[in-house]
Motif scaffolding. Structure first.
Motif, PDB file in Angstrom:
ATOM      1  N   ILE A 192     -20.421 -10.047  20.270  1.00  0.00           N
ATOM      2  CA  ILE A 192     -19.147  -9.998  21.005  1.00  0.00           C
ATOM      3  C   ILE A 192     -18.908  -8.606  21.566  1.00  0.00           C
ATOM      4  O   ILE A 192     -18.410  -8.444  22.684  1.00  0.00           O
ATOM      5  CB  ILE A 192     -17.996 -10.447  20.084  1.00  0.00           C
ATOM      6  CG1 ILE A 192     -18.118 -11.951  19.816  1.00  0.00           C
ATOM      7  CG2 ILE A 192     -16.641 -10.134  20.707  1.00  0.00           C
ATOM      8  CD1 ILE A 192     -17.146 -12.493  18.807  1.00  0.00           C
ATOM      9  N   GLY A 196     -18.444  -8.099  25.370  1.00  0.00           N
ATOM     10  CA  GLY A 196     -17.132  -7.561  25.718  1.00  0.00           C
ATOM     11  C   GLY A 196     -17.179  -6.230  26.440  1.00  0.00           C
ATOM     12  O   GLY A 196     -16.413  -6.001  27.386  1.00  0.00           O
ATOM     13  N   LEU A 200     -15.094  -6.992  29.635  1.00  0.00           N
ATOM     14  CA  LEU A 200     -13.670  -6.888  29.330  1.00  0.00           C
ATOM     15  C   LEU A 200     -13.142  -5.489  29.634  1.00  0.00           C
ATOM     16  O   LEU A 200     -13.885  -4.510  29.535  1.00  0.00           O
ATOM     17  CB  LEU A 200     -13.414  -7.213  27.856  1.00  0.00           C
ATOM     18  CG  LEU A 200     -13.828  -8.605  27.363  1.00  0.00           C
ATOM     19  CD1 LEU A 200     -13.568  -8.728  25.872  1.00  0.00           C
ATOM     20  CD2 LEU A 200     -13.101  -9.700  28.128  1.00  0.00           C
ATOM     21  N   THR A 204      -8.352  -5.060  26.212  1.00  0.00           N
ATOM     22  CA  THR A 204      -8.776  -6.395  25.783  1.00  0.00           C
ATOM     23  C   THR A 204      -9.989  -6.302  24.871  1.00  0.00           C
ATOM     24  O   THR A 204     -10.091  -7.016  23.867  1.00  0.00           O
ATOM     25  CB  THR A 204      -9.110  -7.283  26.998  1.00  0.00           C
ATOM     26  OG1 THR A 204      -8.002  -7.302  27.891  1.00  0.00           O
ATOM     27  CG2 THR A 204      -9.423  -8.707  26.556  1.00  0.00           C
ATOM     28  N   TYR A 205     -10.896  -5.404  25.223  1.00  0.00           N
ATOM     29  CA  TYR A 205     -12.110  -5.223  24.417  1.00  0.00           C
ATOM     30  C   TYR A 205     -11.759  -4.854  22.985  1.00  0.00           C
ATOM     31  O   TYR A 205     -12.268  -5.466  22.030  1.00  0.00           O
ATOM     32  CB  TYR A 205     -12.990  -4.142  25.042  1.00  0.00           C
ATOM     33  CG  TYR A 205     -14.142  -3.721  24.165  1.00  0.00           C
ATOM     34  CD1 TYR A 205     -15.290  -4.505  24.066  1.00  0.00           C
ATOM     35  CD2 TYR A 205     -14.088  -2.533  23.427  1.00  0.00           C
ATOM     36  CE1 TYR A 205     -16.349  -4.129  23.252  1.00  0.00           C
ATOM     37  CE2 TYR A 205     -15.145  -2.144  22.616  1.00  0.00           C
ATOM     38  CZ  TYR A 205     -16.267  -2.948  22.532  1.00  0.00           C
ATOM     39  OH  TYR A 205     -17.313  -2.559  21.714  1.00  0.00           O
ATOM     40  N   VAL A 208      -9.991  -7.789  21.079  1.00  0.00           N
ATOM     41  CA  VAL A 208     -10.920  -8.850  20.686  1.00  0.00           C
ATOM     42  C   VAL A 208     -11.806  -8.390  19.528  1.00  0.00           C
ATOM     43  O   VAL A 208     -11.941  -9.089  18.509  1.00  0.00           O
ATOM     44  CB  VAL A 208     -11.792  -9.290  21.880  1.00  0.00           C
ATOM     45  CG1 VAL A 208     -12.908 -10.227  21.410  1.00  0.00           C
ATOM     46  CG2 VAL A 208     -10.940  -9.979  22.937  1.00  0.00           C
ATOM     47  N   THR A 209     -12.425  -7.223  19.670  1.00  0.00           N
ATOM     48  CA  THR A 209     -13.349  -6.748  18.625  1.00  0.00           C
ATOM     49  C   THR A 209     -12.622  -6.444  17.315  1.00  0.00           C
ATOM     50  O   THR A 209     -13.170  -6.645  16.237  1.00  0.00           O
ATOM     51  CB  THR A 209     -14.113  -5.493  19.089  1.00  0.00           C
ATOM     52  OG1 THR A 209     -13.174  -4.487  19.529  1.00  0.00           O
ATOM     53  CG2 THR A 209     -15.047  -5.825  20.241  1.00  0.00           C
TER      54      THR A 209
END
Length: 306
Positions: A192, A196, A200, A204-205, A208-209
């Protein structure tokens, strides 16, 4: 030594192997074309962190002390990112605890904005490491395990082995190693990250991570808890992969923990009792059947002939 503790040591050794492989290869300039940028932004990130720690310590020291012009210039030279806060501190001469807390929050906000940008640049130039980590994890925990019959270097050193839970004599199928690898060693997390960082935006990156890392952390905690409360020491990954980890002595014979031996004896006794009960029930059933036949025959024999 307790088997669960041995497994923890083996896990640590194996993760060190993976990290050494990934970091060593990604640290070769001929292989990693992003290395210079990575080192540059990493250095900037850690310098920013050092400045932040220094600034926070200095900000909190001697709240009732009036800053001299020399202190002001020195401070500004060391931490130019916090000029606005330094100006406020210098103008106020002395500050209260409440005023310090406000300035402290401002410093946190400034650091977070600067740090996330630097961290993103570090991640952006760490793509090869992400790739190498994923490849190393798959090759080591799937390929190497399959080749050695369930023994990584860590497990070999700790005299541990992954076996088929249904039957020790059967080989562990490759899908079992894949399931264990996906749950324990974070390849999804790094996959991911790899996707990402390329598609991304910065905020957002990290959202998410961060969420994926949190989920991975909960999964690993669940693995540990389940392994600790189960007598056989099998975690969620073992249950889903239909595997278990055994310890063995220098001669290759399985060695069980005391609790496993006791549980095995209890289970064996239960089976024996159940077997005896079933045998007794079957014996009584046959006896009743025999008695019925005997009675029927006796009645027939006693009937008068017509």
């Amino acid at each position: 030594m307790n088997k669960l503790f041995k497994r923890f040591i083996a896990y640590t050794i194996d993760m060190m192997v993976i990290l050494i492989i990934a970091q060593s290869l990604s640290g070769i300039p001929q292989i990693n074309k992003q290395l210079n940028n990575y080192n540059k932004y990493s250095k900037e990130y850690y310098e920013l962190l050092e400045d932040y720690i220094y600034f926070k310590d200095y900000l909190h020291s001697d709240l009732d002390k009036e800053l001299t012009e020399e202190d002001y210039k020195s401070w500004l030279e060391e931490c130019p990112e916090y000029k606005e806060i330094i100006d406020k501190r210098y103008e106020k001469k002395t500050i209260t605890e409440e005023e310090y807390e406000e300035l402290d929050k401002e410093a946190d906000n400034i650091y977070n904005k600067l740090a996330i940008d630097k961290a993103y640049k570090v991640e952006k130039n760490n793509i090869l490491y992400f790739c190498l980590y994923i490849i190393a994890v798959i090759a080591y925990f799937v390929g190497f395990n399959k080749y050695t019959g369930g023994q990584t270097l860590g497990k070999k050193l700790m005299r541990l082995k992954i076996v088929n839970n249904s039957d020790n004599s059967k080989d562990v199928p490759i899908w079992s190693y894949i399931v264990r690898m996906l749950i324990l060693y974070q390849p999804i997390n790094y996959l991911i990250k790899l996707i990402g960082i390329n598609y991304l935006d910065m905020n957002t990156y990290f959202d998410v991570t961060s969420n994926v890392s949190t989920i991975q952390g909960y999964v690993e905690m669940l693995v540990i808890v389940v392994a600790m409360i189960r007598v056989d020491g099998r975690g969620i990954h073992d249950i889903l992969a239909n595997t278990r980890v055994i310890a063995y002595d220098r001669y290759g014979n399985e060695v069980k923990d005391k609790i496993e031996i006791i549980a095995s004896e209890i289970k064996s006794n239960k089976r024996k009792i159940l077997k005896d009960e079933n045998a007794s029930i079957e014996k009584n059933r046959k006896r009743v059947k025999t008695n019925k036949k005997t009675k029927s025959k006796k009645i027939i024999d006693e009937e008068p002939t017509k």
